[in-house]
Scaffold this motif. Structure first.
Motif, PDB file in Angstrom:
ATOM      1  N   SER A 287       0.826  -1.299  -0.052  1.00  0.00           N
ATOM      2  CA  SER A 287       0.045  -0.088  -0.021  1.00  0.00           C
ATOM      3  C   SER A 287       0.922   1.282  -0.155  1.00  0.00           C
TER       4      SER A 287
ATOM      5  N   THR B  78       6.341  -5.047   6.119  1.00  0.00           N
ATOM      6  CA  THR B  78       5.019  -5.084   5.559  1.00  0.00           C
ATOM      7  C   THR B  78       4.686  -4.598   3.945  1.00  0.00           C
TER       8      THR B  78
ATOM      9  N   LYS C 187       4.500  -1.406   3.130  1.00  0.00           N
ATOM     10  CA  LYS C 187       3.762  -0.277   3.266  1.00  0.00           C
ATOM     11  C   LYS C 187       4.589   1.131   3.168  1.00  0.00           C
TER      12      LYS C 187
ATOM     13  N   ARG D 283       4.507   5.420   2.970  1.00  0.00           N
ATOM     14  CA  ARG D 283       3.750   6.430   3.319  1.00  0.00           C
ATOM     15  C   ARG D 283       4.465   7.820   2.743  1.00  0.00           C
TER      16      ARG D 283
END
Length: 192
Positions: free
Chosen positions: A102, A120, A122, A124
């Motif tokens: 993500s 993970t 991920k 940001r």
């Protein structure tokens, strides 16, 4: 003294989002708010009363609503935009070797442009880049995607990072943003 619930839903005022207060013993002083779907979640210390939480919410809610409105008006402020840019960057400079699980904008990173959790997948990206040129956003995404291949800033990482053709220009732009932010903070600081 009665114990406060760890989660408490507040009745939404007309035209306002539903709010949930989440109290945590791990939080000592900080209070923050974020969107989870169409609900606002207020993260607060365990001992914070509902009335104090409501006072914080009165100050934080206008900012949250304004940010959400701005995101809807500017397609660059969406996570879908970042997903599209990450796919482009991975394809163009990393031979499609990486794909984050993500990637999304966050509003709680004020000293970093981006962050990655390699375990993970991920990624940001700081909301401070909303108005940055696309090549700067792409550079930060590229940097974070490189961390999915190599977690540390070692020679292997630097070799991957060097594949981005506008890294020098992007770094200079980011340094200018830091300079301007520091200048504004110095200008707005109260004299001692």
């Amino acid at each position: 003294m009665s114990r406060l619930p760890s989660r408490e839903r507040l009745a939404a005022d007309r035209g306002q989002p539903e709010v949930e207060i989440r109290r945590s013993a791990k939080r000592r002083k900080t209070i923050s708010a974020r969107w989870e779907g169409d609900m606002v979640v207020l993260l607060a210390p365990a001992g914070m009363t509902t009335s104090v939480a409501r006072d914080y919410l009165r100050r934080l809610l206008p900012k949250l609503l304004a940010e959400r409105s701005a995101r809807r008006e500017d397609p660059r402020r969406t996570d879908a935009y970042l997903e599209e840019r990450a796919a482009h960057v991975a394809r163009s400079y990393l031979d499609d070797r990486v794909k984050p699980v993500s990637i999304g904008w966050v509003t709680n990173q004020n000293t970093r442009w981006g962050s990655t959790t390699p375990a993970t997948g991920k990624v940001r990206i700081s909301h401070h880049l909303w108005s940055a040129p696309e090549y700067v956003v792409d550079y930060v995404i590229h940097h974070e995607l490189c961390h999915l291949v190599e977690a540390s800033h070692n020679a292997r990482f630097r070799k991957l990072e060097a594949l981005f053709p506008h890294a020098g220009q992007a770094k200079a732009f980011l340094e200018g943003m830091v300079f301007e932010r520091n200048r504004l903070e110095d200008t707005n600081a109260d004299p001692a």
